[in-house]
Enzyme design. Sequence first.
Site, mmCIF file in Angstrom:
data_model
loop_
_atom_site.group_PDB
_atom_site.id
_atom_site.type_symbol
_atom_site.label_atom_id
_atom_site.label_comp_id
_atom_site.label_asym_id
_atom_site.label_seq_id
_atom_site.Cartn_x
_atom_site.Cartn_y
_atom_site.Cartn_z
ATOM 1 N N SER A 251 0.854 -1.121 0.025
ATOM 2 C CA SER A 251 0.081 0.077 0.095
ATOM 3 C C SER A 251 0.977 1.331 0.136
ATOM 4 O O SER A 251 2.098 1.186 0.012
ATOM 5 C CB SER A 251 -0.938 0.188 1.258
ATOM 6 O OG SER A 251 -0.124 0.063 2.375
ATOM 7 N N LYS A 252 0.422 2.226 0.214
ATOM 8 C CA LYS A 252 0.983 3.754 0.121
ATOM 9 C C LYS A 252 1.970 3.789 1.126
ATOM 10 O O LYS A 252 2.788 4.372 1.275
ATOM 11 C CB LYS A 252 -0.281 4.768 0.352
ATOM 12 C CG LYS A 252 -0.643 5.169 -1.034
ATOM 13 C CD LYS A 252 -1.151 6.538 -1.128
ATOM 14 C CE LYS A 252 -1.645 6.949 -2.534
ATOM 15 N NZ LYS A 252 -3.116 6.453 -2.961
ATOM 16 N N ARG A 253 1.624 3.063 2.130
ATOM 17 C CA ARG A 253 2.685 3.054 3.536
ATOM 18 C C ARG A 253 3.933 2.442 2.993
ATOM 19 O O ARG A 253 4.892 2.870 3.624
ATOM 20 C CB ARG A 253 1.862 2.295 4.455
ATOM 21 C CG ARG A 253 1.414 3.519 5.436
ATOM 22 C CD ARG A 253 0.403 2.582 6.551
ATOM 23 N NE ARG A 253 -0.602 1.958 6.210
ATOM 24 C CZ ARG A 253 -1.383 1.081 6.279
ATOM 25 N NH1 ARG A 253 -0.648 0.237 7.071
ATOM 26 N NH2 ARG A 253 -2.479 0.678 5.649
#
Length: 485
Positions: A251-253
Amino acid sequence: MTVRVRIAPSPTGNLHIGTARTAVFNWLYARRHGGTFILRIEDTDQERSRPEYTENILSGLQWLGLQWDEGPIQQSDRLDRYRDAVQTLLDRGLAYRCYCTADELEVMRTAQKASNQAPRYDNRHRNLTPEAEEKLIAQGRKPVIRFKIDDDRTITWNDQIRGAMTWQGRDLGGDMVIARTPEGDEAFGQPLYNLAVVVDDLDMEITHVIRGEDHIANTAKQILLYEALGGTVPHFAHTPLILNTEGRKLSKRDGVTSIDDFRQMGFTAEAIANYMCLLGWTPPDATQEIFTLEEAAAQFELERVNKAGAKFDWHKLDWLNSQYLHQMPVAALTDLLIPHWQNAGYDFDPVGDRPWLEELTTLVAPSLTRLPDGVGEARLLFGSALTFDEKATAHLQQAEVKGIVEGAIAALKENEVADLEGVKAIVDQITKTAAVKKGLVMKTMRAALTGELQGPDLMQAWLLLHRKGQAVNRLEQTLALLATF
Ligand code: GLU
């Protein structure tokens, strides 16, 4: 049967790594079977869709080498087709108007939650009498169109990756909304995802739907729609998720999600495309790791795609990228490095200095893992003003240094130094005349030419500086420094 597959991204963000990987598998499958790869832009969500995301998706797919054979087809151009399909379902008694308000649905869900039931629509408007319907319309309610889902129905398909799949109608959340009526529009103008996908896949004669496993629950609903619209159900293959190193969905993380992110980090298209093949697929020769998309296509089978999530391995990607950078033709690699050198503010003429830049590329290529590494590797070769770091300054304080530097300046002025042999000859000559160890000459020349004690191959760096007219200039700056000690 001619294979027809599609990639169907929603333009609500930049080209996502998961979508790109799905595109790779579709492309491989199409090429493997002499089929057609179609690009469809699923832009029915007008609020979140943006033309710049469509642009990004198109250019990202092209960058990766995933040229489509048909499309891009935009769902927003096909609204009439979806309306026709909704009308067909209404006419056949397979869909109906539901007038429930958001508040009513909320009350229903709260009650279900309180009695520990899974949230679902309870089909309460499935059999409204004409009079009841009149009444609801008179209240000014806007209907949505719901498609009937039989609770007792068992839906099965043979997933080409996951094997036999079975769903119960009762687990699909009740009759599903397939279209909404936008404000100010009398007709059901806004189709929903499941309906639009099925209408499109039927119209485009898609034979194999290869997509992410997050769509498995939709597949059961879509099979019911295929049947209701009288179409042939395609084959389905659900690809595994891409997981981060902790085993959670990437994910973006994790710092990157879009193909652009990878591009900016200095990965090559070939390495990314190659790596995405390996994200879930194992070639018949499992030891084979480096291949082009064409080579992968020649052996691609859905049966060899794993069910389990594919772990994203940065080390592997870096390794693959370095392999591509190390074997890339020098002209192509120079083209890729030039923008990085320009961004770093290095002073050069991309056209006039081209032969020199290509030599520089040859020098730094073996040290590259990602393209921006070329910035650091080439740093000492650009520019004319030299700065000396602490270690180089300390080294240059030795007594023998002056003679070595003066000897090098004289040799460079007297001789035609055209190649590495010429540079080596100078080193040998100074070693002899100054009666010092060769190692000392080398270390001194490195410090005197670059201002540091570490860097790329000294002889080649020296030759490059000499070709740029910088060797003597830098050595003279070193002499000026020596005069200050
Ligand atoms: N538009 C969907 C998505 O971006 C894909 C739909 C499909 O492949 O059926 O996830």
